[in-house]
Every structure is written in C-alpha cells, then in structure tokens.
Write an enzyme that holds these catalytic residues in place. Structure first.
Site, mmCIF file in Angstrom:
data_model
loop_
_atom_site.group_PDB
_atom_site.id
_atom_site.type_symbol
_atom_site.label_atom_id
_atom_site.label_comp_id
_atom_site.label_asym_id
_atom_site.label_seq_id
_atom_site.Cartn_x
_atom_site.Cartn_y
_atom_site.Cartn_z
ATOM 1 N N ARG A 259 0.957 -1.217 0.093
ATOM 2 C CA ARG A 259 -0.052 -0.088 -0.045
ATOM 3 C C ARG A 259 0.834 1.391 0.108
ATOM 4 O O ARG A 259 1.839 1.231 0.682
ATOM 5 C CB ARG A 259 -0.973 0.126 1.125
ATOM 6 C CG ARG A 259 -2.101 -1.010 1.205
ATOM 7 C CD ARG A 259 -2.998 -0.302 0.141
ATOM 8 N NE ARG A 259 -4.306 -1.275 0.035
ATOM 9 C CZ ARG A 259 -4.429 -2.268 -0.799
ATOM 10 N NH1 ARG A 259 -3.278 -2.887 -1.510
ATOM 11 N NH2 ARG A 259 -5.615 -2.887 -0.939
ATOM 12 N N GLU A 288 -4.343 6.947 -5.759
ATOM 13 C CA GLU A 288 -4.256 6.231 -7.066
ATOM 14 C C GLU A 288 -5.690 6.420 -7.627
ATOM 15 O O GLU A 288 -6.841 6.254 -7.042
ATOM 16 C CB GLU A 288 -3.947 4.773 -6.923
ATOM 17 C CG GLU A 288 -2.747 4.546 -6.143
ATOM 18 C CD GLU A 288 -2.733 2.930 -5.848
ATOM 19 O OE1 GLU A 288 -1.521 2.646 -5.590
ATOM 20 O OE2 GLU A 288 -3.695 2.237 -5.996
ATOM 21 N N HIS A 309 0.249 -0.167 -9.783
ATOM 22 C CA HIS A 309 -0.335 -1.223 -9.059
ATOM 23 C C HIS A 309 -1.045 -2.295 -9.976
ATOM 24 O O HIS A 309 -2.212 -2.653 -9.803
ATOM 25 C CB HIS A 309 -1.654 -0.395 -8.553
ATOM 26 C CG HIS A 309 -2.133 -1.131 -7.356
ATOM 27 N ND1 HIS A 309 -2.906 -0.440 -6.358
ATOM 28 C CD2 HIS A 309 -1.999 -2.319 -7.043
ATOM 29 C CE1 HIS A 309 -3.381 -1.201 -5.370
ATOM 30 N NE2 HIS A 309 -2.639 -2.296 -5.676
#
Length: 342
Positions: A259, A288, A309
C-alpha cells in the site's frame, strides 16, 4: 453507464426468512459492483437469487445513489466510509475484490452489522513474481542498460559489450521482509531460490521478538533489499519515513507492492535524489490514480521503478479473485460467511 449483468434464482440457497403466514418468501439480493473496470476477467453468476448491476467506475459523489437499495456492494477501491454507509440502511454485505480493505470503514460496519469479506491469498504467485522482477531489474540496472541500447551506446561501443554500470547478484545478499503473510512468504520462497538470506521483521513498536523474527530497526540496518507486505492501518501509515530510510544501507533497495501509504513518499523521493538509497521499486502510491502528481513521479532516475498497481493483475490471479468473490457472496447468502474481516 450501468449494465444489469445477470438475474439468477436458486431456491435451494435462499436465505430463510419466515413471515407470519409460515411462508418463506424468495430473498432477492441486489448486488452492485461499483468499479467493475478494475477486474478484466469474467465473474460467474452467483448461485443465489439476485440482480447484479455493473458500473465500470464510480466517483465518490455517485456512490450513495448507486448503492441505494442494494443489499450487497462489490468494490475494489471505491471508498465506503461512514458518510456513505450511514445513508445505506439496506446494505448487509460488502464483497471486496482485493486482499486489502483500507477503503472500507470496518468500525462502522461492525456497529451497523454489515459483514465485510476480502479475498486473501489470490495473488500469492502474481505479487511475489512482480516483487522479484522489481528487485532483479534494480540490482542488475536493467533500466540503465535498456536505455544504453535505445540511445545507441552499444551500437557505437568499441567493445563487444557496454558494462560501465554496476550490476549486483542477488545470491548472497539479504532480503528483509516487513510483514509475513501469504505474499511475503511467496517472496521468501522465490528469494531463497536465488540464494538470498531472509530476515523477517518483528512489529515496529514491540520490544519482544518472536522466534524466527528480528527487531524491525535491525532488519532495516542489515538488509540489502527491504520489501513491504503489511496492510495499511493507522499504525502502519508512513511505516517507512525519514528516520527509517536513514537507517538503511546507502546501497539498499526499498520495494513496496503493498500500500502506498506505508511509505512517506516525499522522504523517499528526497533520499533517492540525494543518493542516500540504492533504489526503489514501487507498485503502489498513496493516491491512485495520482492525478494531482506525486513526488516519486517527478523523479527521472534509473534506480527508481514505478508500476501502476499491477503486481496483482496476472490473468491467473484475477480469475481466482473473481471466483473467490462469488464464493464469498454465496457463502454469506447461505448464512455461512467466509473471509470476514469486519
């Protein structure tokens, strides 16, 4: 645009709810998937009476309206906090299409009796492989050598090779794991195959050390590579900041595929810019997508790799994820919830 995906009825898995006439009516679950576009594989129909509506993406101001009347919400990254949840009295279950659950207010869900389930372990191959890819690319200076070829340095070299940029082996180096769940254990398995020594960190604020663990700060001092694998909580936010980065070797790598909020990104950017860290491989950012920018995205350094990601996104991992989400919904509807985190 919303798409009604499926309507299915399987009376054998209906939730038992008797009325005063002794009749068990059909319970029709209303399932809303708020960010279907985050998962690119198909979901099978749950074996429960239901309607299912997909939304490709949902912005915050659309969340409450779209979940109005829903009994089950499916979300990957859409935030469901008390401001939204308090306006959704019919919501009973939240199925998260991820392992992390920091986008959902678990405390509110507990108070309101909303069950929340995640999908642990679905990316136990995909994430470790991505982590090792980042480590290998940085230790062997892959971006710099790829650039050398792209800019014609190899083609014009008087030697048969270009080898003026340092390359390091993984064998014999030390990997420090912060967090030790399924994904960290997957990284450990792959790293051991490369001949790396493994250090498993104890929780940051504890003074006692469990068997097989090493004090958090000692791991930072000793490791050639530090890889983060903890959930994001109030306790782990900025787990790695200026103090922790200063403890690491100047040649060390920091890897974060967990994270973004685990790392003080400005402190990391400063350390990289000033040459106080060997490099970083980052798959997650604190916001994000990073539409308002990010200190790490401003750097143009060969020892910084940022991916969007995607560590979890192998086809195999997404197929397993989709199946487990449906199983979570079916289990909840049958009165036998699984993977509950609230």
């Amino acid at each position: 645009m919303a798409i009604i995906k499926t309507i299915g009825i399987r009376p054998i898995v209906m939730m038992a709810r008797w009325n005063r006439y002794g009749i068990m009516p059909l319970v029709m679950e209303s399932i809303i998937f708020l960010d279907r576009g985050t998962v690119i594989v198909s979901f099978r129909k749950p074996a429960v009476a239901h309607t299912w509506v997909d939304y490709e993406r949902t912005v915050p101001e659309e969340t409450v309206e779209r979940l109005h009347g829903a009994t089950i919400a499916v979300t990957n990254k859409v935030k469901l906090h008390d401001a939204e949840l308090s306006q959704l009295p019919e919501l009973k279950f939240i199925a998260i299409t991820a392992t992390g659950f920091d986008n959902v207010d678990l405390a509110f869900c507990r108070r309101r009796g909303i069950a929340v389930a995640n999908v642990p372990g679905y990316a136990r191959q995909s994430v470790p492989e991505h982590v090792m890819m980042l480590i290998l690319a940085l230790r062997r200076n892959l971006p710099a050598y790829e650039k050398a070829v792209r800019e014609g340095r190899w083609q014009s070299s008087p030697q048969p090779t270009v080898n003026d940029i340092p390359v390091e082996d993984l064998c014999g180096s030390t990997l420090g794991l912060i967090g030790y769940g399924d994904l960290a254990k997957g990284v450990e398995r792959l790293a051991r195959a490369f001949g790396m020594e493994i250090l498993i960190a104890e929780h940051k604020e504890t003074g006692s050390v469990r068997p097989g663990r090493i004090l958090f700060l000692e791991v930072l001092r000793r490791a050639d590579v530090v890889s983060l694998h903890t959930p994001l909580t109030d306790q782990t936010r900025h787990l790695i900041g200026p103090t922790e980065l200063a403890l690491m070797k100047r040649s060390a790598l920091l890897i974060n595929a967990a994270r973004g909020g685990l790392v003080d990104e400005q402190a990391l950017a400063d350390a990289l810019r000033q040459g106080r860290l060997g490099g970083a491989g980052i798959d997650v950012l604190s916001t994000e997508p990073p539409r308002s920018g990010n200190p790490l995205l401003e750097l143009k350094l060969p020892n910084l790799l940022v991916t969007p990601h995607i560590a979890w996104t192998s086809r195999q991992a997404q197929e397993l994820l989709a199946e487990e989400v449906v199983k979570n919904i079916e289990a909840y509807a049958a009165g036998k919830p699984r993977n509950i985190v609230s």
